[in-house]
Design a protein around this motif. Structure first.
Motif, PDB file in Angstrom:
ATOM      1  N   ASP A 284      -6.565 -21.225 -23.661  1.00 37.25           N
ATOM      2  CA  ASP A 284      -7.743 -21.971 -23.206  1.00 37.25           C
ATOM      3  C   ASP A 284      -8.199 -21.546 -21.818  1.00 37.25           C
ATOM      4  O   ASP A 284      -9.390 -21.619 -21.490  1.00 37.25           O
ATOM      5  CB  ASP A 284      -7.452 -23.479 -23.205  1.00 37.25           C
ATOM      6  CG  ASP A 284      -7.274 -24.041 -24.608  1.00 37.25           C
ATOM      7  OD1 ASP A 284      -7.640 -23.344 -25.575  1.00 37.25           O
ATOM      8  OD2 ASP A 284      -6.755 -25.174 -24.735  1.00 37.25           O
ATOM      9  N   ASN A 285      -7.233 -21.131 -20.986  1.00 39.38           N
ATOM     10  CA  ASN A 285      -7.570 -20.720 -19.614  1.00 39.38           C
ATOM     11  C   ASN A 285      -7.034 -19.312 -19.335  1.00 39.38           C
ATOM     12  O   ASN A 285      -6.383 -19.064 -18.314  1.00 39.38           O
ATOM     13  CB  ASN A 285      -6.971 -21.724 -18.617  1.00 39.38           C
ATOM     14  CG  ASN A 285      -7.571 -23.096 -18.760  1.00 39.38           C
ATOM     15  OD1 ASN A 285      -8.697 -23.362 -18.353  1.00 39.38           O
ATOM     16  ND2 ASN A 285      -6.800 -24.009 -19.352  1.00 39.38           N
ATOM     17  N   SER A 286      -7.332 -18.408 -20.252  1.00 37.06           N
ATOM     18  CA  SER A 286      -6.800 -17.047 -20.168  1.00 37.06           C
ATOM     19  C   SER A 286      -7.260 -16.302 -18.919  1.00 37.06           C
ATOM     20  O   SER A 286      -6.536 -15.440 -18.410  1.00 37.06           O
ATOM     21  CB  SER A 286      -7.197 -16.253 -21.407  1.00 37.06           C
ATOM     22  OG  SER A 286      -8.611 -16.188 -21.535  1.00 37.06           O
ATOM     23  N   ALA A 287      -8.451 -16.634 -18.424  1.00 40.41           N
ATOM     24  CA  ALA A 287      -8.950 -15.947 -17.234  1.00 40.41           C
ATOM     25  C   ALA A 287      -8.023 -16.153 -16.043  1.00 40.41           C
ATOM     26  O   ALA A 287      -7.908 -15.274 -15.173  1.00 40.41           O
ATOM     27  CB  ALA A 287     -10.356 -16.449 -16.893  1.00 40.41           C
ATOM     28  N   VAL A 288      -7.342 -17.290 -16.012  1.00 42.13           N
ATOM     29  CA  VAL A 288      -6.415 -17.593 -14.914  1.00 42.13           C
ATOM     30  C   VAL A 288      -5.020 -17.050 -15.207  1.00 42.13           C
ATOM     31  O   VAL A 288      -4.448 -16.286 -14.437  1.00 42.13           O
ATOM     32  CB  VAL A 288      -6.337 -19.117 -14.673  1.00 42.13           C
ATOM     33  CG1 VAL A 288      -5.266 -19.437 -13.628  1.00 42.13           C
ATOM     34  CG2 VAL A 288      -7.690 -19.642 -14.214  1.00 42.13           C
ATOM     35  N   TRP A 289      -4.473 -17.442 -16.371  1.00 41.58           N
ATOM     36  CA  TRP A 289      -3.075 -17.134 -16.664  1.00 41.58           C
ATOM     37  C   TRP A 289      -2.828 -15.651 -16.950  1.00 41.58           C
ATOM     38  O   TRP A 289      -1.706 -15.165 -16.754  1.00 41.58           O
ATOM     39  CB  TRP A 289      -2.601 -17.983 -17.843  1.00 41.58           C
ATOM     40  CG  TRP A 289      -2.666 -19.450 -17.557  1.00 41.58           C
ATOM     41  CD1 TRP A 289      -3.468 -20.372 -18.156  1.00 41.58           C
ATOM     42  CD2 TRP A 289      -1.919 -20.171 -16.570  1.00 41.58           C
ATOM     43  NE1 TRP A 289      -3.277 -21.618 -17.609  1.00 41.58           N
ATOM     44  CE2 TRP A 289      -2.324 -21.520 -16.625  1.00 41.58           C
ATOM     45  CE3 TRP A 289      -0.947 -19.798 -15.637  1.00 41.58           C
ATOM     46  CZ2 TRP A 289      -1.794 -22.500 -15.805  1.00 41.58           C
ATOM     47  CZ3 TRP A 289      -0.409 -20.781 -14.805  1.00 41.58           C
ATOM     48  CH2 TRP A 289      -0.832 -22.103 -14.889  1.00 41.58           C
TER      49      TRP A 289
ATOM     50  N   VAL B  73      -0.639 -18.184  -9.159  1.00 43.04           N
ATOM     51  CA  VAL B  73      -1.330 -16.898  -9.323  1.00 43.04           C
ATOM     52  C   VAL B  73      -1.074 -16.015  -8.106  1.00 43.04           C
ATOM     53  O   VAL B  73      -0.821 -14.809  -8.231  1.00 43.04           O
ATOM     54  CB  VAL B  73      -2.848 -17.117  -9.520  1.00 43.04           C
ATOM     55  CG1 VAL B  73      -3.585 -15.784  -9.470  1.00 43.04           C
ATOM     56  CG2 VAL B  73      -3.112 -17.828 -10.843  1.00 43.04           C
ATOM     57  N   GLU B  74      -1.123 -16.606  -6.934  1.00 42.42           N
ATOM     58  CA  GLU B  74      -0.893 -15.858  -5.691  1.00 42.42           C
ATOM     59  C   GLU B  74       0.518 -15.283  -5.635  1.00 42.42           C
ATOM     60  O   GLU B  74       0.723 -14.138  -5.233  1.00 42.42           O
ATOM     61  CB  GLU B  74      -1.116 -16.790  -4.501  1.00 42.42           C
ATOM     62  CG  GLU B  74      -0.874 -16.154  -3.145  1.00 42.42           C
ATOM     63  CD  GLU B  74      -1.031 -17.177  -2.033  1.00 42.42           C
ATOM     64  OE1 GLU B  74      -0.080 -17.307  -1.236  1.00 42.42           O
ATOM     65  OE2 GLU B  74      -2.079 -17.837  -1.977  1.00 42.42           O
TER      66      GLU B  74
END
Length: 345
Positions: free
Chosen positions: A299-304, A264-265
């Motif tokens: 499932d982890n859209s907030a991250v990806w 992400v960074e």
């Protein structure tokens, strides 16, 4: 006159039979790399000599008739050189054309599954194995009077064209397969020309930053010193993993562990992804591999969703059905697919 004709006929028959015997003898001599009196000569690199105490060259007086290859790297190369093998690792991609042609027995040759007695039962006159297995198994086979040649190339960090060419020349010259080496070298010349033309035709992709990520969810990254990393670099892409500090190596290779936070960074604008273990027995289609990732992204859209490559769908999925991920001659298939797929992202 009749006696003269009989004598001429007899001489002609003797000549035909002699020619036939000569042809059969020549055919038999060339069965596995030329006359069996030619033998095999394979050089060891300075690295191999220093790290494993190996000599400058491996020499065998006669061409082996019962060759066992216990490492995946040279298997396809040897097959394409026309060198016969009686047993090979059981982790080949059996869907490939060359594997379908290969008549050698498939056996489990990993460090955990290797059965020395089953190998001895094959009565090999030469074995090719990884130098990392020398102490555990190589010395044992040598004590039994079997000639062993040790490979030093790390299959997780190979795939550069020059390296594969060197392997072709090593085994081709060592087994006296001159014509086959010439044919393969012409293929490499054409590949290198195709790459240069591709770069000209796709000038807009030159210098494009990207990240190679493995597994679903992403767990590892490859630097430009890995097989896939080297291919992407040769096509003009910039690998972001080359400049990320503090990533831990996997077994001393250029495949590095990477966290979601670091991805992400870094925020890669393009992602090339494949399953780890591709080319070493792992098999997964591109469709299945892509579905696994898309489920993870949902499932982890907030991250990806924070990553540009995911938001813009700039991800190239490399399932083993389209990208074998093998070292050696699989490089031709890999380059062909990359050059077709990358401009379409």
């Amino acid at each position: 006159m009749k006696n003269l004709i009989k004598k001429l006929t007899a001489c002609l028959l003797v000549g035909i039979l002699a020619a036939g015997c000569s042809a059969n003898t020549k055919k038999e001599d060339n069965k596995n790399g030329g006359s069996n009196t030619q033998g095999v000569t394979l050089a060891y690199s300075k690295e191999a000599q220093e790290k494993y105490g190996l000599p400058e060259t491996f020499e065998l007086e006669k061409t082996p008739e019962r060759l066992v290859v216990m490492t995946l790297g040279p298997t396809e190369i040897l097959h394409n050189l026309g060198v016969e093998m009686i047993a090979v690792p059981d982790i080949l991609d059996e869907s490939s054309d060359w594997a379908k042609e290969l008549k050698a027995e498939r056996l489990p040759f990993t460090a955990k599954t290797l059965d020395t007695e089953s190998v001895l039962a094959l009565e090999p006159d030469m074995i090719i194995m990884s130098a990392s297995k020398k102490e555990a198994y190589g010395n044992f086979f040598e004590e039994k009077g079997i000639a062993v040649y040790y490979t030093v190339t790390n299959t997780m960090d190979s795939g550069a064209i020059d390296e594969v060419k060197a392997q072709v020349e090593l085994y081709g010259n060592g087994f006296h397969r001159d014509a086959e080496v010439k044919t393969l070298m012409s293929r490499f010349d054409q590949l290198e020309a195709d790459i240069e033309q591709w770069k000209k035709d796709n000038a807009d992709l030159q210098g494009q930053k990207m990240m190679i990520l493995l597994e679903a969810p992403f767990t590892y990254t490859n630097t430009s010193k890995t097989s896939l990393g080297n291919m992407m670099e040769s096509l003009g892409f910039v690998n972001m993993a080359d400049t990320i500090e503090g990533l831990e190596s996997v077994m001393g290779t250029q495949t590095l562990q990477i966290s979601t936070e670091v991805i992400v960074e870094q925020n890669p604008p393009m992602i090339i992804t494949q399953p780890s273990g591709a080319g070493a027995g792992i098999s997964i289609t591109t469709e299945t591999y892509k579905n696994n990732h898309e489920k993870e992204f949902t499932d982890n859209s907030a991250v990806w969703s924070k990553i540009d490559a995911v938001k813009n769908n700039k991800i190239l999925y490399l399932g083993t059905d389209v990208f074998p991920g093998t070292t050696g001659l699989g490089i031709f298939t890999c380059y062909k697919y990359l050059m077709e797929a990358l401009p379409k992202l």
